[in-house]
Scaffold this motif. Structure first.
Motif, PDB file in Angstrom:
ATOM      1  N   UNK A 162      -9.864  -6.043   8.409  1.00 31.37           N
ATOM      2  CA  UNK A 162     -10.654  -7.204   8.007  1.00 31.37           C
ATOM      3  C   UNK A 162     -11.518  -6.889   6.796  1.00 31.37           C
ATOM      4  N   UNK A 163     -12.065  -5.653   6.739  1.00 36.48           N
ATOM      5  CA  UNK A 163     -12.871  -5.260   5.587  1.00 36.48           C
ATOM      6  C   UNK A 163     -12.026  -5.214   4.318  1.00 36.48           C
ATOM      7  N   UNK A 164     -10.837  -4.657   4.423  1.00 33.21           N
ATOM      8  CA  UNK A 164      -9.961  -4.570   3.261  1.00 33.21           C
ATOM      9  C   UNK A 164      -9.567  -5.959   2.770  1.00 33.21           C
ATOM     10  N   UNK A 165      -9.349  -6.859   3.704  1.00 33.52           N
ATOM     11  CA  UNK A 165      -9.012  -8.233   3.314  1.00 33.52           C
ATOM     12  C   UNK A 165     -10.161  -8.855   2.533  1.00 33.52           C
TER      13      UNK A 165
ATOM     14  N   UNK B   6      -3.141  -3.562  -9.061  1.00 34.17           N
ATOM     15  CA  UNK B   6      -2.848  -2.646  -7.960  1.00 34.17           C
ATOM     16  C   UNK B   6      -4.129  -2.367  -7.182  1.00 34.17           C
ATOM     17  N   UNK B   7      -4.012  -2.364  -5.863  1.00 35.89           N
ATOM     18  CA  UNK B   7      -5.155  -2.100  -4.978  1.00 35.89           C
ATOM     19  C   UNK B   7      -4.901  -0.804  -4.213  1.00 35.89           C
TER      20      UNK B   7
ATOM     21  N   UNK C 286      -3.107  -3.864  -0.266  1.00 34.52           N
ATOM     22  CA  UNK C 286      -3.590  -2.485  -0.312  1.00 34.52           C
ATOM     23  C   UNK C 286      -2.484  -1.481  -0.045  1.00 34.52           C
ATOM     24  N   UNK C 287      -2.559  -0.344  -0.752  1.00 35.84           N
ATOM     25  CA  UNK C 287      -1.708   0.789  -0.440  1.00 35.84           C
ATOM     26  C   UNK C 287      -2.552   2.050  -0.401  1.00 35.84           C
ATOM     27  N   UNK C 288      -2.130   2.998   0.387  1.00 37.48           N
ATOM     28  CA  UNK C 288      -2.924   4.194   0.577  1.00 37.48           C
ATOM     29  C   UNK C 288      -2.676   5.198  -0.545  1.00 37.48           C
TER      30      UNK C 288
END
Length: 634
Positions: A369-372, A394-395, A411-413
């Motif tokens: 939820x935070x990343x969103x 790019x995120x 998001x990608x790690x």
């Protein structure tokens, strides 16, 4: 000690230069001055067959120890002393140089070696020692199996094999000094055997927990070449280092005949791996002594984000490898924003090209939820784009720890390991006066990456998981929180692997203890799940009714009544007990009694024995996850 010495017999070398000066040529006085008190393992010295005194890198005396004493006096408590006689071999040893057995810069006055390494003799020239019982020594020399993975190929030359085997390995120097043979193992097969002469630290700053050896091919190598030792490594273990004895490899023979030769597989499950303390303590020592580490502690993520953005802004050409991590096809100068609307790092190349966002987390992972919400933040080149993020941007979530769930789009790690690879590619000679600073920062990142790997319980899944027990041997209290989070994150990863599909496990730390939680939401006001915090395994219910949530004994009692009425049959620890057995300690739950935390947490627990291993815990938690997923209200 009668008779001669065997090549494998252990020798304890003691630097006694000051005692030599005080004794002034009196052998009895030298013995009394030299025999105590030494900082050495009481268990390890018991197997020592010869003690030699060393001054100016030469042997000045030699004794055959007959007994060892451990001090209990203040100031020397835990240290050892020996009693013994002048060794029959003294006349042949005194005056011999042992400089080759002391690595450059070695300061420890206590050092182990073997007769073979000390004298250069071979088995055919040294008779077996006979002990007072009249029986040949059954003490097996300590050995180490070193697994070669990416470095091994079938066409390796002897020189290449030696270089690949000799270093550098995460292991204790004090243990290494007891080792008489090092086995090069590839694809489970012994490829070569070496006799270490000395052990040296890794020359790479940031790898203070790794050591390597200088040595020679073992005289009895033919006994081992081609032997399958894959069974000695526990299934699933990632650690390439395993301490064994020759008895571990061959198994004892009650007839006293020589050990088997050829390619027979040794008994399974033998030996031990480097323990938690020896893997992490050198790295913690190095971090404590690192000025950059001290400077970073006030704001961990901010320190690293600012350092990376400084490199990208101030040294764009030298740091091209770092920029390529975020924008592989880009070229030209980067425009970089730090802490832009609470986003750690935002950058672009010119207008509309090479745009990326970096959220940096060192020890914790933000919730999905935070990343969103972070993806919704307006950027210098985009506004109102919603949770899908800005177009052509790019995120990246930059983390030291591995996420325990699938990251939401976009998001990608990005791992600190990848950043370290990029930092290693920087030619510091291009940085001018900043070269030393960047070199030191690179070493700091390397220590963090190495520490994460050393703490990861997946490296040694069959050692006890308990963080409390593991940390008892460490004196670095400031690292307790990060180490707990690292350890529990590794357990979460292993639990997910055991379960077979991604599980949204949440790792946190409260009251200075690691915490891992699995929650299954049943409705807007009800959830069930399990939680592990150090020695407690809990089954819980979340009661989120507005009139019941919050602090106070009345609301807590009301939540307990709901749990007893609706979820009493949910509290069944049998799935975990089937795995843990007696390691899950029994507990009686009185009717209606529930533990609780505000504002909505109601639970019952059973204690887990500190001897439980990571493998056992992961399997038990996977079983509990399946149980929680399958449970239905009746």
């Amino acid at each position: 000690m009668g008779g001669g010495l065997r090549p494998d017999d252990r020798v304890l070398m003691l630097k006694i230069g000051s005692a030599v000066e005080q004794a002034a040529g009196d052998p009895d006085q030298l013995y009394e001055l030299a025999r105590s008190w030494w900082k050495a393992s009481p268990a390890q010295v018991q197997t020592t067959r010869l003690v030699v005194g060393v001054a100016d890198n030469a042997i000045v005396s030699a004794w055959a120890p007959t007994a060892w004493t451990v001090s209990v006096e203040p100031g020397t408590a835990g240290r050892v002393a020996f009693r013994g006689d002048a060794a029959p071999e003294a006349a042949h040893l005194v005056g011999a140089s042992v400089a080759h057995l002391y690595p450059k810069g070695a300061a420890n006055p206590v050092r182990y070696t073997t007769v073979a390494a000390l004298t250069g003799v071979t088995p055919s020239t040294v008779p077996s020692v006979v002990h007072p019982t009249g029986e040949a020594s059954a003490t097996a020399p300590t050995c180490v199996l070193l697994r070669l993975r990416r470095t091994w190929h079938d066409d390796m030359t002897p020189e290449e094999l030696y270089d690949a085997t000799r270093g550098y390995w995460a292991m204790s120097l004090s243990k290494a000094e007891t080792i008489t043979r090092a086995f090069a193992v590839a694809r489970g097969i012994v490829r070569e055997v070496y006799e270490p002469v000395s052990w040296v630290p890794s020359p790479e700053p940031g790898e203070e927990h790794r050591i390597g050896f200088e040595g020679v091919v073992a005289s009895d190598r033919d006994r081992w070449i081609g032997r399958d030792v894959s069974s000695v490594f526990p299934q699933g273990s990632q650690n390439p280092v395993r301490y064994v004895t020759l008895v571990d490899l061959d198994g004892p023979d009650p007839t006293g005949r020589p050990a088997a030769t050829g390619t027979e597989s040794p008994p399974a499950g033998r030996g031990t791996e480097p323990d938690f303390v020896e893997r992490v303590e050198p790295l913690l020592d190095a971090l404590e002594g690192d000025l950059l580490w001290s400077m970073s502690r006030a704001a961990q993520e901010l320190f690293h984000s600012n350092t990376l953005s400084w490199l990208l802004s101030e040294h764009p050409d030298a740091a091209a490898s770092l920029a390529a991590v975020f924008d592989p096809a880009g070229a030209g100068a980067l425009e970089v924003w730090r802490e832009y609307r609470h986003i750690d790092l935002v950058a672009r190349r010119g207008q509309g090209a090479g745009r990326f966002v970096v959220e940096n987390k060192l020890y914790s992972i933000p919730y999905p939820e935070q990343l969103t919400r972070y993806a919704e933040v307006d950027l210098p080149w985009s506004a109102g784009h919603g949770s899908c993020g800005a177009t052509d941007t790019s995120y990246f979530l930059l983390t030291l720890m591995d996420p325990t769930f699938d990251l939401p789009s976009p998001w990608r790690r990005l791992s600190y390991e990848q950043v370290l690879t990029a930092l290693d590619a920087i030619d510091v000679e291009e940085l001018g006066r900043d070269a030393d600073l960047v070199t030191r920062y690179r070493a700091l990142v390397r220590r963090l990456v190495q520490l994460k790997g050393a703490v990861d319980p997946r490296e040694n899944p069959d050692e006890p998981f308990s963080v409390r027990a593991a940390l008892a041997g460490l004196g670095h209290k400031g690292f307790v929180g990060p180490l707990q989070r690292m350890r529990f994150t590794g357990l979460a990863q292993m639990t997910t692997e055991e379960y077979g599909t991604p599980v949204p496990l949440h790792v946190d730390i409260t009251r200075a203890m690691g915490l891992i939680t699995y929650e299954r939401r049943l409705s807007a006001t009800r959830s069930i799940g399990w939680q592990l915090q150090e020695g407690q395994l809990r089954l819980f219910v979340l009661v989120r009714d507005a009139e019941l949530a919050g602090p106070g004994p009345d609301r807590a009692a009301a939540r307990a009544r709901v749990a007893e009425a609706e979820y009493a049959d949910f509290v069944d620890f049998d799935p975990a007990e089937q795995v843990l057995g007696d390691l899950l300690l029994p507990k009686h739950f009185p009717t209606g009694h529930w533990q609780r935390f505000a504002p909505d947490f109601v639970y019952r627990y059973r204690k887990v024995d500190e001897l439980v291993t990571t493998r056992q815990l992961a399997e038990a938690l996977a079983e509990l996850t399946a149980y929680v997923d399958a449970w239905r209200l009746r």
